[in-house]
Write an enzyme that holds these catalytic residues in place. Structure first.
Site, PDB file in Angstrom:
ATOM      1  N   MET A  30      81.514  29.660 -75.232  1.00 53.52           N
ATOM      2  CA  MET A  30      81.577  29.837 -73.789  1.00 53.52           C
ATOM      3  C   MET A  30      81.866  31.304 -73.525  1.00 53.52           C
ATOM      4  O   MET A  30      82.913  31.807 -73.950  1.00 53.52           O
ATOM      5  CB  MET A  30      82.739  28.975 -73.297  1.00 53.52           C
ATOM      6  CG  MET A  30      82.909  28.937 -71.861  1.00 53.52           C
ATOM      7  SD  MET A  30      82.077  27.502 -71.213  1.00 53.52           S
ATOM      8  CE  MET A  30      82.130  27.945 -69.528  1.00 53.52           C
ATOM      9  N   HIS A  31      80.963  31.972 -72.876  1.00 58.53           N
ATOM     10  CA  HIS A  31      81.216  33.376 -72.550  1.00 58.53           C
ATOM     11  C   HIS A  31      82.365  33.424 -71.552  1.00 58.53           C
ATOM     12  O   HIS A  31      82.362  32.675 -70.576  1.00 58.53           O
ATOM     13  CB  HIS A  31      79.955  33.992 -71.946  1.00 58.53           C
ATOM     14  CG  HIS A  31      79.999  35.478 -71.905  1.00 58.53           C
ATOM     15  ND1 HIS A  31      79.732  36.256 -73.005  1.00 58.53           N
ATOM     16  CD2 HIS A  31      80.319  36.337 -70.917  1.00 58.53           C
ATOM     17  CE1 HIS A  31      79.867  37.522 -72.691  1.00 58.53           C
ATOM     18  NE2 HIS A  31      80.228  37.603 -71.427  1.00 58.53           N
ATOM     19  N   GLY A  63      79.415  34.409 -76.941  1.00 58.79           N
ATOM     20  CA  GLY A  63      78.347  35.112 -77.649  1.00 58.79           C
ATOM     21  C   GLY A  63      78.587  36.610 -77.784  1.00 58.79           C
ATOM     22  O   GLY A  63      79.024  37.268 -76.838  1.00 58.79           O
ATOM     23  N   TYR A 170      66.758  32.599 -74.847  1.00 59.73           N
ATOM     24  CA  TYR A 170      67.186  33.825 -75.507  1.00 59.73           C
ATOM     25  C   TYR A 170      66.162  34.191 -76.594  1.00 59.73           C
ATOM     26  O   TYR A 170      65.233  33.435 -76.880  1.00 59.73           O
ATOM     27  CB  TYR A 170      68.589  33.640 -76.096  1.00 59.73           C
ATOM     28  CG  TYR A 170      69.662  33.365 -75.063  1.00 59.73           C
ATOM     29  CD1 TYR A 170      69.719  34.102 -73.878  1.00 59.73           C
ATOM     30  CD2 TYR A 170      70.620  32.380 -75.262  1.00 59.73           C
ATOM     31  CE1 TYR A 170      70.705  33.865 -72.928  1.00 59.73           C
ATOM     32  CE2 TYR A 170      71.611  32.130 -74.311  1.00 59.73           C
ATOM     33  CZ  TYR A 170      71.646  32.869 -73.147  1.00 59.73           C
ATOM     34  OH  TYR A 170      72.618  32.621 -72.210  1.00 59.73           O
ATOM     35  N   CYS A 338      87.782  18.085 -67.585  1.00 61.05           N
ATOM     36  CA  CYS A 338      86.771  18.963 -66.986  1.00 61.05           C
ATOM     37  C   CYS A 338      85.872  18.109 -66.096  1.00 61.05           C
ATOM     38  O   CYS A 338      85.319  17.109 -66.534  1.00 61.05           O
ATOM     39  CB  CYS A 338      85.939  19.619 -68.087  1.00 61.05           C
ATOM     40  SG  CYS A 338      84.431  20.371 -67.440  1.00 61.05           S
ATOM     41  N   GLN A 343      82.588  25.712 -61.107  1.00 61.63           N
ATOM     42  CA  GLN A 343      82.976  26.649 -60.052  1.00 61.63           C
ATOM     43  C   GLN A 343      83.748  27.874 -60.545  1.00 61.63           C
ATOM     44  O   GLN A 343      83.566  28.950 -59.999  1.00 61.63           O
ATOM     45  CB  GLN A 343      83.791  25.918 -58.975  1.00 61.63           C
ATOM     46  CG  GLN A 343      82.909  25.202 -57.973  1.00 61.63           C
ATOM     47  CD  GLN A 343      83.719  24.419 -56.963  1.00 61.63           C
ATOM     48  OE1 GLN A 343      83.784  23.197 -57.019  1.00 61.63           O
ATOM     49  NE2 GLN A 343      84.347  25.120 -56.057  1.00 61.63           N
ATOM     50  N   ALA A 389      96.322  21.680 -53.596  1.00 56.11           N
ATOM     51  CA  ALA A 389      97.331  22.739 -53.679  1.00 56.11           C
ATOM     52  C   ALA A 389      98.713  22.145 -53.943  1.00 56.11           C
ATOM     53  O   ALA A 389      99.445  22.604 -54.831  1.00 56.11           O
ATOM     54  CB  ALA A 389      97.340  23.563 -52.387  1.00 56.11           C
ATOM     55  N   LYS A 426      79.928  13.008 -57.811  1.00 56.15           N
ATOM     56  CA  LYS A 426      81.234  13.676 -57.950  1.00 56.15           C
ATOM     57  C   LYS A 426      82.294  12.689 -58.441  1.00 56.15           C
ATOM     58  O   LYS A 426      83.475  12.827 -58.111  1.00 56.15           O
ATOM     59  CB  LYS A 426      81.651  14.301 -56.618  1.00 56.15           C
ATOM     60  CG  LYS A 426      80.736  15.452 -56.202  1.00 56.15           C
ATOM     61  CD  LYS A 426      81.362  16.347 -55.179  1.00 56.15           C
ATOM     62  CE  LYS A 426      80.567  17.641 -55.094  1.00 56.15           C
ATOM     63  NZ  LYS A 426      81.086  18.559 -54.108  1.00 56.15           N
ATOM     64  N   LYS A 570      73.675  30.089 -38.761  1.00 55.23           N
ATOM     65  CA  LYS A 570      73.153  31.274 -39.471  1.00 55.23           C
ATOM     66  C   LYS A 570      71.660  31.109 -39.719  1.00 55.23           C
ATOM     67  O   LYS A 570      71.189  29.992 -39.954  1.00 55.23           O
ATOM     68  CB  LYS A 570      73.844  31.438 -40.829  1.00 55.23           C
ATOM     69  CG  LYS A 570      75.271  31.913 -40.750  1.00 55.23           C
ATOM     70  CD  LYS A 570      75.849  32.154 -42.110  1.00 55.23           C
ATOM     71  CE  LYS A 570      76.183  30.895 -42.864  1.00 55.23           C
ATOM     72  NZ  LYS A 570      77.301  30.119 -42.365  1.00 55.23           N
TER      73      LYS A 570
HETATM   74  P1  NAP Z   1      82.159  25.832 -45.110  1.00 58.58           P
HETATM   75  O1  NAP Z   1      81.527  25.941 -46.427  1.00 58.58           O
HETATM   76  O2  NAP Z   1      82.942  26.950 -44.584  1.00 58.58           O
HETATM   77  O3  NAP Z   1      80.990  25.473 -44.077  1.00 58.58           O
HETATM   78  C1  NAP Z   1      81.229  25.274 -42.742  1.00 58.58           C
HETATM   79  C2  NAP Z   1      79.903  25.079 -42.019  1.00 58.58           C
HETATM   80  O4  NAP Z   1      80.164  24.882 -40.669  1.00 58.58           O
HETATM   81  C3  NAP Z   1      78.970  26.235 -42.143  1.00 58.58           C
HETATM   82  O5  NAP Z   1      77.688  25.730 -42.405  1.00 58.58           O
HETATM   83  C4  NAP Z   1      79.049  26.932 -40.803  1.00 58.58           C
HETATM   84  O6  NAP Z   1      77.756  27.425 -40.606  1.00 58.58           O
HETATM   85  C5  NAP Z   1      79.433  25.811 -39.852  1.00 58.58           C
HETATM   86  N1  NAP Z   1      80.317  26.210 -38.776  1.00 58.58           N
HETATM   87  C6  NAP Z   1      81.402  27.006 -38.846  1.00 58.58           C
HETATM   88  N2  NAP Z   1      81.980  27.115 -37.635  1.00 58.58           N
HETATM   89  C7  NAP Z   1      81.258  26.369 -36.791  1.00 58.58           C
HETATM   90  C8  NAP Z   1      81.352  26.093 -35.391  1.00 58.58           C
HETATM   91  N3  NAP Z   1      82.333  26.587 -34.630  1.00 58.58           N
HETATM   92  N4  NAP Z   1      80.429  25.289 -34.853  1.00 58.58           N
HETATM   93  C9  NAP Z   1      79.439  24.776 -35.601  1.00 58.58           C
HETATM   94  N5  NAP Z   1      79.294  25.007 -36.910  1.00 58.58           N
HETATM   95  C10 NAP Z   1      80.196  25.804 -37.498  1.00 58.58           C
HETATM   96  O7  NAP Z   1      83.120  24.591 -45.058  1.00 58.58           O
HETATM   97  P2  NAP Z   1      82.922  23.116 -45.569  1.00 58.58           P
HETATM   98  O8  NAP Z   1      81.516  22.734 -45.732  1.00 58.58           O
HETATM   99  O9  NAP Z   1      83.762  22.333 -44.652  1.00 58.58           O
HETATM  100  O10 NAP Z   1      83.593  23.147 -46.977  1.00 58.58           O
HETATM  101  C11 NAP Z   1      84.970  23.501 -47.129  1.00 58.58           C
HETATM  102  C12 NAP Z   1      85.189  24.127 -48.473  1.00 58.58           C
HETATM  103  O11 NAP Z   1      85.029  23.194 -49.510  1.00 58.58           O
HETATM  104  C13 NAP Z   1      84.194  25.245 -48.712  1.00 58.58           C
HETATM  105  O12 NAP Z   1      84.802  26.332 -49.313  1.00 58.58           O
HETATM  106  C14 NAP Z   1      83.240  24.635 -49.647  1.00 58.58           C
HETATM  107  O13 NAP Z   1      82.624  25.581 -50.489  1.00 58.58           O
HETATM  108  C15 NAP Z   1      84.123  23.675 -50.427  1.00 58.58           C
HETATM  109  N6  NAP Z   1      83.270  22.627 -50.955  1.00 58.58           N
HETATM  110  C16 NAP Z   1      82.580  22.907 -52.069  1.00 58.58           C
HETATM  111  C17 NAP Z   1      81.726  21.984 -52.553  1.00 58.58           C
HETATM  112  C18 NAP Z   1      80.964  22.275 -53.798  1.00 58.58           C
HETATM  113  O14 NAP Z   1      80.142  21.501 -54.185  1.00 58.58           O
HETATM  114  N7  NAP Z   1      81.190  23.376 -54.476  1.00 58.58           N
HETATM  115  C19 NAP Z   1      81.550  20.782 -51.913  1.00 58.58           C
HETATM  116  C20 NAP Z   1      82.267  20.514 -50.766  1.00 58.58           C
HETATM  117  C21 NAP Z   1      83.121  21.470 -50.279  1.00 58.58           C
HETATM  118  P3  NAP Z   1      77.294  28.268 -39.315  1.00 58.58           P
HETATM  119  O15 NAP Z   1      78.480  29.077 -38.925  1.00 58.58           O
HETATM  120  O16 NAP Z   1      76.115  29.068 -39.790  1.00 58.58           O
HETATM  121  O17 NAP Z   1      76.898  27.244 -38.334  1.00 58.58           O
HETATM  122 FE1  SF4 Z   2      85.125  22.234 -66.085  1.00 59.80          FE
HETATM  123 FE2  SF4 Z   2      84.994  23.030 -63.511  1.00 59.80          FE
HETATM  124 FE3  SF4 Z   2      86.910  23.911 -65.166  1.00 59.80          FE
HETATM  125 FE4  SF4 Z   2      84.412  24.737 -65.482  1.00 59.80          FE
HETATM  126  S1  SF4 Z   2      85.709  25.122 -63.712  1.00 59.80           S
HETATM  127  S2  SF4 Z   2      85.804  24.094 -67.077  1.00 59.80           S
HETATM  128  S3  SF4 Z   2      83.305  22.877 -65.009  1.00 59.80           S
HETATM  129  S4  SF4 Z   2      86.604  21.817 -64.473  1.00 59.80           S
END
Ligand code: NAP
Ligand code: SF4
Length: 678
Positions: A30-31, A63, A170, A338, A343, A389, A426, A570
C-alpha cells in the site's frame, strides 16, 4: 474457542523451504505517501513495526521504483538509497523476528507521472499524464538490469524478499497486452514475445538475489480490459513466471484504468478469490489472493475452500494493525474493520501524493505523531453525541484511562452511521458500529442512551470536561412550498419514515444526494453482498473468463420503477467532489439506472404540480411526486452555547464544530486528536 482453533487455516504456518511464514495473513502493499516525505523512513519504520507486532506473518512495503523513470517516488538504485531502508527492516525484525518484510518493486511505466516515463510503445494510458517514451532494445535491457540491481540492494538492506508488480497497467503488464504493446521485435507481437519482458525480469532478479530469498510476482489474473488477457495466457504467464524463479504468485485484478470497481465497499467480500483458486490448480508455488478480504473469517473461508495459500490484507491493516493478534486471541469483535471506503487511503494516494491514513484509524501512518498514551490523572469526561466524532473521542479517551460517560438522545449509538449502513453498498458500516459497541463495553464507558443532555445537569454532575459532539441538523432551504407534503428530508427518506413516490426529485447532489439516489433506484439484493449480482451489474465473467474477464459481457442493472432527477445549483458536473477512486462508480451506477443529473438549477417553488426551477435561466417544471431534500447540514451547537454560558469547560467536535462538507473522516480524525491531547 481460541482464535487459532477457530481459524485453523489462517494460523497454519507456510513452509517455503528456506524460510517459514508463521501464518497465512500478509499485509499487502500500500503506497503511503511517506515514501516521498522528508521524514518518511523513520515514520514508515514505526508504521510497519506496529503491524509486525500486530501478528501478521509477512509485510509487503509500498512500491519502490527501481529507477527514475519507474515512478516519482523514492527509488532504490544506489547503496546510499538502500541505507535508509535498513530503518524499516531493522524495526520490523526487532518488533518480531518471525515476521518477513518484503519490498515491492514498482515500475509504473506509462503511469509514472513524469515526461521520462517509458513503455513498450508510445501509447498513453487513459489515466496517465504523459505519452510514454518507447523503449529500444538497450532501454529494455537497462530496465531489466535496474530491476535486478534494485532487488539485490533490497536484499542487502535486510529485506526477506521482493515483490514485483506485473499488473494494473504498470510497465510489466503493458508488454502483455496488444493495445499497449505495438512492437514487432522480439518484445512484441505473438504471445511468447509479449510475455518475454516480465519473465526475463523475474529470471534476472532471481539470478541477482540467489535461491534463498522470497520473490513474489503480482500477476493480472483478470485485467478487466476489453481485449485484455485470455485465461490461457494468464495460466501460461503464471507458469513461465514460476519456472523463472518466483516462489510465490499473487493475483491482482483490474488495471487502474478499467471501469470496474474491484476494491471499493460496493464490491462483495473476497469476490475475486475464486479466480485465484482456478489459477492455483495450474501452479506448484503458493498463491496469494486479495481484494475485500477484511475479516479473519473471510480469510479462513477463502483458505478452507482452497482458493489460495495466503491472504493479503492491505487496507484492513491500516484500519487495525492488531487484526491478526485479535483473531488469534478470539477478540475479533474488537477488530476495527476496514469498510472499503478509500476515503483516507487510496483517495489520498490518487489525489496526488497526499499522505495516506485511514478513516476509522487516524493513527495509520501517523504512529510517531498521534499517540494514545496512558494518562497519569484520569479525568471524568462527558461526551454528548454518539455519532462518529463522539464515539471516536469516547473510545480513545477511555483507552487512555479517562473515565468517560457517553450520552445520546437516540436509542442506539451511531448517529449518521445509522443512515449510511442502510444504503445498498455500504453494509460495512455495520462493522464499525459493532466495533464501537464492543469497545464501549470493554473500556467501561458509561453509556446513556435515550437521554437528552442539558447544561445544568452536566454542570451539576461535575464533569471535568464536556465534549460536545451533537452533530448536525439537515438544512431546510428557504424555498416557497418547502413545507408541502411531497417534501421529504433525507433522514426520513433513508429511515423509510415517509412514502417515496414514483417520480422523484433529489435536491442536492453531495455524498448524501448520491446515496439517496442509490437507495430510491435500488431493486433486489445489494451487489455488495452477492457476487453473482455484482458480476451481472458490472459485466464481469468470473467463470469463462473471456479476454480480460469483461470482453463481450454487458452489464445488467436491476432498477426500481422510478424516474429520478438528481440536481444541484452549481453548474459543475454532478458528483465532482465524491471520492476520487469511487465517485465514478456511483455516477456510473446511477447513469445505468437512468437517473437524470441536472446542474445549474435555481429552485423557485414546490407545489402540487411538482418542483418549479430555472435551469440555465429557462423556467422548467419537474412534475414529481416527491422532493427529497439533501441540501447539506448546519451545526447543532445549542448545548455548547449553554455550557459556555454556565462556565463549563467544553470542546466542540465533528459536525457540531463545522458542518460544511463534514464527513466521518474529518470527524473521527478531529475527535481522536482531541482525545489524544485531553
Ligand atoms: P454536501 O456534500 O455538502 O452536499 C450538499 C448539497 O446540497 C450540495 O449538492 C449543494 O449543492 C446543496 N446545497 C447546499 N446548500 C443548499 C441550499 N441552501 N439549497 C439547496 N441546495 C443546497 O453534503 P451532504 O451530501 O449532506 O453530505 C455530508 C457529508 O457527508 C459530505 O462531506 C459528504 O462528502 C459526506 N458523505 C460522503 C459520502 C461518500 O460516499 N464519500 C456519502 C455520504 C456523505 P449546490 O450548492 O450546488 O446546490
Ligand atoms: Fe479501509 Fe476506508 Fe480506512 Fe481505507 S480509509 S483503510 S478503505 S476504512
Amino acid at each position: 474457542m481460541s482464535g487459532t482453533n477457530r481459524y485453523p487455516h489462517v494460523f497454519r504456518p507456510l513452509d517455503l523451504g528456506f524460510t517459514q511464514l508463521k501464518n497465512r495473513i500478509l499485509m499487502g502493499s500500500m503506497h503511503t505517501g511517506l515514501e516521498e516525505a522528508p521524514d518518511g523512513f523513520p515514520r514508515m519504520a514505526a508504521y510497519y513495526a506496529e503491524r509486525a507486532r500486530g501478528g501478521v506473518g509477512m509485510i509487503i512495503t509500498g512500491g519502490i521504483p527501481p529507477n527514475v523513470e519507474g515512478g516519482i517516488g523514492s527509488k532504490l538504485s544506489t547503496p546510499e538509497e538502500a541505507a535508509q531502508h535498513r530503518l524499516i527492516t531493522e524495526a520490523v525484525h526487532a518488533a518480531d523476528p518471525s515476521v518477513k518484510i518484503v519490498m515491492q518493486i514498482l515500475h509504473t511505466g506509462p503511469l509514472a507521472g513524469t515526461p521520462a516515463c517509458v513503455a513498450p510503445s508510445p501509447v498513453k494510458s487513459r489515466i496517465g499524464r504523459y505519452t510514454p517514451n518507447e523503449l529500444d532494445d538497450a532501454g529494455i535491457e537497462k530496465q531489466i538490469a535496474d530491476f535486478a540491481n534494485c532487488a539485490a540492494l533490497a536484499k542487502g538492506a535486510g529485506y526477506d524478499g521482493v515483490e514485483i508488480i506485473g499488473s494494473a497497467g504498470y510497465l510489466l503488464s503493458t508488454f502483455l497486452v496488444r493495445k499497449t504493446n505495438l512492437r514487432t521485435d522480439r518484445w512484441g507481437g505473438p504471445w511468447e514475445n509479449r510475455m518475454r519482458f516480465p519473465v526475463e525480469v523475474v529470471r534476472r532478479v532471481r539470478e541477482a538475489v540467489g535461491p534463498d530469498f522470497i520473490l513474489i510476482f503480482r500477476i493480472s489474473a483478470m485485467d478487466m480490459l476489453d481485449g485484455g488477457l485470455a485465461w490461457d495466457e494468464v495460466v501460461s504467464l503464471a507458469q513461465a513466471i514460476e519456472a523463472a524463479g518466483a516462489n510465490i504468485i499473487s493475483t491482482h485484478f483490474c488495471w487502474h484504468e478499467a471501469p470496474v470497481p474491484t476494491i471499493a465497499t460496493m464490491v462483495p467480500r473476497a469476490a475475486f478469490a475464486g479466480v485465484t483458486g482456478r489459477l492455483r490448480r495450474h501452479l506448484k508455488v503458493p498463491m496469494i489472493t486479495s481484494n475485500r478480504i477484511n475479516m479473519p473469517q473471510v480469510a479462513e473461508d477463502v483458505l478452507a475452500r482452497g482458493d489460495a495459500d495466503l491472504v493479503s490484507m492491505a487496507r484492513p491493516m491500516l484500519a487495525d494493525p492488531e487484526l491478526v493478534n485479535k483473531a488469534a486471541q478470539g477478540r475479533e469483535d474488537e477488530i476495527n474493520t476496514c469498510i472499503g471506503c478509500n476515503q483516507a487511503c487510496l483517495d489520498h494516494t490518487f489525489g496526488g501524493h497526499q499522505q495516506v491514513s485511514c478513516l476509522v484509524n487516524p493513527r495509520a501512518c501517523n504512529e510517531t505523531r498521534l499517540k494514545y498514551l496512558p494518562v497519569a490523572s484520569p479525568k471524568r469526561l462527558a461526551v454528548i453525541g454518539a455519532g462518529p466524532a463522539g464515539l471516536a473521542f469516547a473510545t480513545v479517551a477511555a483507552q487512555r484511562g479517562h473515565r468517560v460517560t457517553l450520552i445520546d438522545a437516540a436509542a442506539e449509538i451511531g448517529g449518521q452511521f445509522n443512515l449510511a449502513k442502510r444504503i445498498p453498498g455500504k453494509e460495512e458500516f455495520h462493522e464499525t458500529l459493532r466495533y464501537f459497541r464492543t469497545m464501549i463495553a470493554r473500556l467501561g464507558i458509561t453509556l446513556r442512551l435515550n437521554t437528552r443532555a442539558d447544561a445544568a445537569a452536566l454542570k451539576a454532575e461535575g464533569f471535568d470536561e464536556v465534549i460536545v459532539a451533537t452533530g448536525i441538523a439537515p438544512r431546510r432551504p428557504d424555498i416557497p412550498g418547502i413545507t408541502h407534503p411531497k417534501v421529504v428530508p433525507y433522514i426520513d427518506a433513508i429511515l423509510g419514515r415517509k412514502t417515496i413516490g414514483r417520480r422523484v426529485a433529489i435536491m442536492g447532489a453531495g455524498g448524501i444526494g448520491f446515496d439517496v439516489a442509490e437507495l430510491v433506484t435500488h431493486e433486489g439484493t445489494s451487489a455488495a453482498v452477492d457476487i453473482d449480482v455484482f458480476a451481472r451489474e458490472w459485466g464481469i465473467d468470473f467463470q469463462n473468463h473471456p479476454r480480460g474477464g469483461v470482453t463481450g459481457v454487458q452489464p445488467v442493472v436491476a432498477r426500481a420503477d422510478r424516474e429520478v432527477i438528481l440536481m444541484q445549483r452549481k453548474a459543475d458536473a454532478l458528483g465532482k467532489n465524491l471520492g476520487r477512486t469511487t465517485g465514478w462508480t456511483h455516477r456510473m451506477v446511477l447513469n445505468r439506472r437512468g437517473v437524470q443529473m441536472v446542474g445549474g438549477v435555481e429552485y423557485l417553488k414546490i407545489d402540487d404540480a411538482g418542483l418549479h426551477v430555472r435551469v440555465n435561466g429557462e423556467p422548467k417544471l419537474f412534475a414529481v411526486d416527491t422532493v427529497i431534500v439533501c441540501a447539506g447540514q448546519t451545526p447543532l451547537r445549542t448545548l455548547y452555547d449553554e455550557l459556555q454560558a454556565a462556565g463549563v469547560s467544553a470542546h466542540l467536535v465533528g459536525g457540531a464544530y463545522e458542518a460544511a462538507e463534514l464527513d466521518a473522516k474529518r470527524a473521527i480524525d478531529q475527535a481522536s486528536r482531541l482525545a489524544a491531547a485531553v
